[in-house]
Design a protein around this motif. Structure first.
Motif, mmCIF file in Angstrom:
data_model
loop_
_atom_site.group_PDB
_atom_site.id
_atom_site.type_symbol
_atom_site.label_atom_id
_atom_site.label_comp_id
_atom_site.label_asym_id
_atom_site.label_seq_id
_atom_site.Cartn_x
_atom_site.Cartn_y
_atom_site.Cartn_z
ATOM 1 N N TYR A 161 3.019 -1.731 -6.170
ATOM 2 C CA TYR A 161 2.758 -0.584 -5.307
ATOM 3 C C TYR A 161 1.417 -0.012 -5.706
ATOM 4 O O TYR A 161 1.251 0.451 -6.836
ATOM 5 C CB TYR A 161 3.858 0.465 -5.472
ATOM 6 N N GLY A 162 0.459 -0.089 -4.800
ATOM 7 C CA GLY A 162 -0.884 0.307 -5.187
ATOM 8 C C GLY A 162 -1.524 1.357 -4.300
ATOM 9 O O GLY A 162 -1.230 1.468 -3.111
ATOM 10 N N ASP A 163 -2.400 2.136 -4.913
ATOM 11 C CA ASP A 163 -3.240 3.054 -4.164
ATOM 12 C C ASP A 163 -4.492 2.297 -3.772
ATOM 13 O O ASP A 163 -5.131 1.675 -4.621
ATOM 14 C CB ASP A 163 -3.667 4.233 -5.042
ATOM 15 N N PRO A 164 -4.858 2.338 -2.507
ATOM 16 C CA PRO A 164 -6.063 1.627 -2.087
ATOM 17 C C PRO A 164 -7.301 2.370 -2.575
ATOM 18 O O PRO A 164 -7.274 3.590 -2.760
ATOM 19 C CB PRO A 164 -5.978 1.666 -0.561
ATOM 20 N N VAL A 165 -8.357 1.622 -2.792
ATOM 21 C CA VAL A 165 -9.625 2.240 -3.150
ATOM 22 C C VAL A 165 -10.137 2.936 -1.897
ATOM 23 O O VAL A 165 -10.204 2.333 -0.824
ATOM 24 C CB VAL A 165 -10.646 1.159 -3.586
ATOM 25 N N ARG A 175 2.013 9.887 -0.716
ATOM 26 C CA ARG A 175 2.292 8.526 -1.118
ATOM 27 C C ARG A 175 3.638 8.012 -0.631
ATOM 28 O O ARG A 175 4.602 8.738 -0.583
ATOM 29 C CB ARG A 175 2.339 8.458 -2.644
ATOM 30 N N PRO A 199 7.829 3.977 -4.369
ATOM 31 C CA PRO A 199 8.319 2.639 -4.665
ATOM 32 C C PRO A 199 9.805 2.557 -4.343
ATOM 33 O O PRO A 199 10.497 3.553 -4.395
ATOM 34 C CB PRO A 199 8.086 2.482 -6.159
ATOM 35 N N GLN A 200 10.245 1.378 -3.977
ATOM 36 C CA GLN A 200 11.640 1.230 -3.607
ATOM 37 C C GLN A 200 12.279 0.159 -4.458
ATOM 38 O O GLN A 200 13.258 -0.414 -4.098
ATOM 39 C CB GLN A 200 11.727 0.848 -2.145
ATOM 40 N N CYS A 236 0.840 -1.192 0.000
ATOM 41 C CA CYS A 236 0.000 0.000 0.000
ATOM 42 C C CYS A 236 0.879 1.247 0.000
ATOM 43 O O CYS A 236 1.781 1.368 0.817
ATOM 44 C CB CYS A 236 -0.899 -0.006 1.230
#
Lengths: 162, 162
Positions: free
Chosen positions: A135-139, A158, A161-162, A98
Motif C-alpha cells: 500500500y503506497g503513497d504516490p509521489v 488515504r 490497508p485491507q 495506491c
DNA sequence: TTAGGTGCAAAGGGTTTGCAAGCCT
DNA sequence: AGGCTTGCAAACCCTTTGCACCTAA
C-alpha cells in the motif's frame, strides 16, 4: 460462437473430464475475463450485461469460481470485496495499491519469492501460493497532482490497508 | 481500574486530543487486546464477555477500529473476516498460513521489506504499509500427521488462499 | 432424455448504522 | 449539563443457496 483460444480449451477439458457443460454464459464470461487483468464479480456482471442483459449475478459468481478451479483465475480479497485475477495471461503477480486513488499496479519479483520460500521452509512449510500487497503513497508533483494518475490529491484521505 | 501501560497512555492521549472519552468498555477491550497477537471482533467479543457480558459486538468493532486509528492495532482481512493485529507489542509482521489447519505463524523479514521498497519506488510510490501472506502446506510426517500441529491431515482438503 | 446450469429471490455472514438511553469530563 | 458512547436491532454489502425452469450432450 466465441473464437477458440487456448484458455477455452482448458475450460472445455476441465468440464468434459467431470461431466460438466459448456454453456453460452460460460463462454461469454470467459471471453470477457480474458480481456482483463482482474475483475470483481459485479464489474464482470456489468460488462457482460452488454452481451446479454439476462445473465444473473449468481451465474457470474459461479463461473468465476469455476475459472479458479481450472487454474485460469485466482481469487484475491481486497477488504471485503473479492477480485478475480487473470492468471492465464500474466502468471502469478503481486499488487501495488495506491492509497490515494483506486489504482492497482501488478508486478512480480523473483527475489522476493525466493525469500518467501526460505521463510516457509524454515518453518516447516512448502508454499502453495501467496499474496503480497504493497500500500503506497504516490509521489506527488509540486502542484499536488499525482505523478501516476494525474489527479489533484492534495486533500484526499488515504485508503486504508485491507 | 486497569493497570497503567504505555499503550493505555497512547490511547488516553489520542482521545484527549480530540475530545473523546475513555470508557470502561474501551479499557477492558484494550487490556484484553494487549494480551494477544491478533483477534477477530467476534473472538474479542467472546473473550471480554467474561469481564462484562453486556458489552455489545458493535462496541467491540468500534473500539478495535479506534485502536487502529491510534496505531496500536492494524486491521488485516483474511477472506471475508477481519483480524486486528497487535502492532504495539510485536511491530509489523507478516503471516504464514497453514492450508491444512487454522494455524497462522507470524514472521518478519527485513530483506523482503527492502525489496518491497525497491519495487515501490521503481513505480513512483513510497510504501505506507503492506501485507504479505504465505499459504503453505505443512511438511507431514510419514504417518500423515502434521509436523507442526500434530494432527492427522491425510484426508483434509486444503484451505484456499484468500 | 437427463444430468447439470440458469435466473431469480431469499438467506447468510460479517460489519456498520440509527437511535434512545447512559456515562465521562 | 452536554456531548460522546453504548447496546440493541435493523440495515448493509457481498456472496451463496434453494428451487422451478431451461439446455447442452
Amino acid at each position: 460462437m466465441t473464437k477458440p483460444t487456448r484458455e477455452l480449451d482448458i475450460l472445455k477439458l476441465y468440464l468434459a473430464k467431470r461431466g460438466l457443460k459448456l454453456t453460452r454464459q460460460r463462454e461469454i464470461i470467459l471471453a470477457a475475463f480474458l480481456k482483463m487483468e482482474h475483475v470483481s464479480a459485479e464489474e464482470m456482471h456489468w460488462i457482460i450485461s452488454r452481451k446479454d442483459p439476462h445473465i444473473g449475478l449468481a451465474t457470474v459468481y459461479r463461473t468465476l469460481k469455476l475459472l479458479c478451479q481450472t487454474g485460469l483465475a485466482q481469487e484475491q480479497h481486497f477488504g471485503n470485496k473479492a477480485q478475480f485475477d487473470n492468471v492465464a495471461h500474466k502468471g502469478h503477480h503481486d499488487h501495488l495499491i495506491c492509497t490515494r486513488c483506486e489504482k492497482i499496479i501488478e508486478f512480480e519479483n523473483c527475489q522476493i519469492e525466493a525469500l518467501q520460500e526460505e521463510v516457509a521452509s524454515r518453518n516447516g512449510f512448502t508454499i502453495h501460493t501467496h499474496k503480497l500487497e504493497l500500500y503506497g503513497d504516490p509521489v506527488l508533483l509540486p502542484d499536488g497532482t499525482c505523478k501516476n494518475c494525474g489527479r489533484d490529491l492534495t486533500d484526499n484521505t488515504r485508503r486504508t490497508p485491507q
